[in-house]
Structure formats: structure tokens, C-alpha cells
Write a protein that holds these residues in place. Structure first.
Motif, PDB file in Angstrom:
ATOM      1  N   ILE A   1       0.859  -1.182   0.000  1.00 33.74           N
ATOM      2  CA  ILE A   1       0.000   0.000   0.000  1.00 33.74           C
ATOM      3  C   ILE A   1       0.895   1.232   0.000  1.00 33.74           C
ATOM      4  O   ILE A   1       1.746   1.390   0.870  1.00 33.74           O
ATOM      5  CB  ILE A   1      -0.935   0.005   1.224  1.00 33.74           C
ATOM      6  CG1 ILE A   1      -1.876  -1.197   1.173  1.00 33.74           C
ATOM      7  CG2 ILE A   1      -1.720   1.315   1.292  1.00 33.74           C
ATOM      8  CD1 ILE A   1      -2.741  -1.351   2.400  1.00 33.74           C
ATOM      9  N   ARG A   2       0.687   2.115  -0.976  1.00 31.49           N
ATOM     10  CA  ARG A   2       1.544   3.291  -1.102  1.00 31.49           C
ATOM     11  C   ARG A   2       0.822   4.576  -0.723  1.00 31.49           C
ATOM     12  O   ARG A   2       1.457   5.612  -0.614  1.00 31.49           O
ATOM     13  CB  ARG A   2       2.053   3.388  -2.522  1.00 31.49           C
ATOM     14  CG  ARG A   2       2.941   2.172  -2.871  1.00 31.49           C
ATOM     15  CD  ARG A   2       3.535   2.300  -4.206  1.00 31.49           C
ATOM     16  NE  ARG A   2       4.295   3.569  -4.255  1.00 31.49           N
ATOM     17  CZ  ARG A   2       5.152   3.874  -5.186  1.00 31.49           C
ATOM     18  NH1 ARG A   2       5.377   3.029  -6.154  1.00 31.49           N
ATOM     19  NH2 ARG A   2       5.783   5.020  -5.179  1.00 31.49           N
ATOM     20  N   ALA A   3      -0.480   4.512  -0.540  1.00 30.81           N
ATOM     21  CA  ALA A   3      -1.229   5.719  -0.189  1.00 30.81           C
ATOM     22  C   ALA A   3      -2.534   5.330   0.484  1.00 30.81           C
ATOM     23  O   ALA A   3      -3.038   4.225   0.282  1.00 30.81           O
ATOM     24  CB  ALA A   3      -1.512   6.552  -1.418  1.00 30.81           C
ATOM     25  N   ALA A   4      -3.045   6.222   1.266  1.00 24.41           N
ATOM     26  CA  ALA A   4      -4.365   6.054   1.875  1.00 24.41           C
ATOM     27  C   ALA A   4      -5.165   7.309   1.587  1.00 24.41           C
ATOM     28  O   ALA A   4      -4.652   8.423   1.668  1.00 24.41           O
ATOM     29  CB  ALA A   4      -4.247   5.837   3.369  1.00 24.41           C
ATOM     30  N   VAL A   5      -6.423   7.142   1.217  1.00 26.63           N
ATOM     31  CA  VAL A   5      -7.304   8.270   0.948  1.00 26.63           C
ATOM     32  C   VAL A   5      -8.367   8.287   2.030  1.00 26.63           C
ATOM     33  O   VAL A   5      -9.093   7.306   2.217  1.00 26.63           O
ATOM     34  CB  VAL A   5      -7.961   8.145  -0.446  1.00 26.63           C
ATOM     35  CG1 VAL A   5      -8.937   9.276  -0.681  1.00 26.63           C
ATOM     36  CG2 VAL A   5      -6.895   8.108  -1.528  1.00 26.63           C
ATOM     37  N   LEU A   6      -8.440   9.388   2.755  1.00 30.97           N
ATOM     38  CA  LEU A   6      -9.424   9.546   3.819  1.00 30.97           C
ATOM     39  C   LEU A   6     -10.425  10.611   3.395  1.00 30.97           C
ATOM     40  O   LEU A   6     -10.047  11.664   2.907  1.00 30.97           O
ATOM     41  CB  LEU A   6      -8.741   9.952   5.119  1.00 30.97           C
ATOM     42  CG  LEU A   6      -7.599   9.032   5.572  1.00 30.97           C
ATOM     43  CD1 LEU A   6      -6.917   9.617   6.794  1.00 30.97           C
ATOM     44  CD2 LEU A   6      -8.093   7.636   5.846  1.00 30.97           C
ATOM     45  N   ASP A   7     -11.693  10.331   3.616  1.00 27.12           N
ATOM     46  CA  ASP A   7     -12.742  11.280   3.256  1.00 27.12           C
ATOM     47  C   ASP A   7     -13.691  11.427   4.424  1.00 27.12           C
ATOM     48  O   ASP A   7     -14.322  10.468   4.836  1.00 27.12           O
ATOM     49  CB  ASP A   7     -13.482  10.794   2.019  1.00 27.12           C
ATOM     50  CG  ASP A   7     -14.576  11.750   1.575  1.00 27.12           C
ATOM     51  OD1 ASP A   7     -14.456  12.957   1.841  1.00 27.12           O
ATOM     52  OD2 ASP A   7     -15.540  11.292   0.956  1.00 27.12           O
TER      53      ASP A   7
END
Length: 53
Positions: free
Chosen positions: A3-9
Motif C-alpha cells: 500500500i503506497r497511499a491512503a485516501v481519507l474522506d
């Protein structure tokens, strides 16, 4: 796979969130003038908001 990124919304940016009508319901239940709840919570919302400016 790594996993290279996490997107939080938090809501309303990537996700369409329905309008919350808790303020109108609380005002009606408590006999408060319209707009009172959001006015009282304005500092809370401002503290949780982020801005680019």
C-alpha cells in the motif's frame, strides 16, 4: 502488493453525503428560533474545518 497511499474522506468531498436536518428538528423540539443550533455550533464546525487559505 504494498500500500503506497491512503485516501481519507470525512464526507462531502469524495463521497456525496445527504443533508443533515438535525438542527431544524432540535430547534423545533426545543422551541428555538430557526438558525440557533447552527449559530451555536459555528465555532465547533470552524475548528473542524480545513482551508487552503
Amino acid at each position: 502488493m504494498t500500500i503506497r497511499a491512503a485516501v481519507l474522506d470525512v464526507g462531502g468531498v469524495l463521497e456525496i453525503t445527504p443533508a443533515m436536518d438535525f438542527d431544524a428538528r432540535w430547534e423545533d423540539d426545543l422551541g428555538l428560533p430557526p438558525g440557533t443550533v447552527l449559530q451555536r455550533l459555528d465555532d465547533v464546525f470552524a475548528a473542524g474545518a480545513r482551508s487552503a487559505g
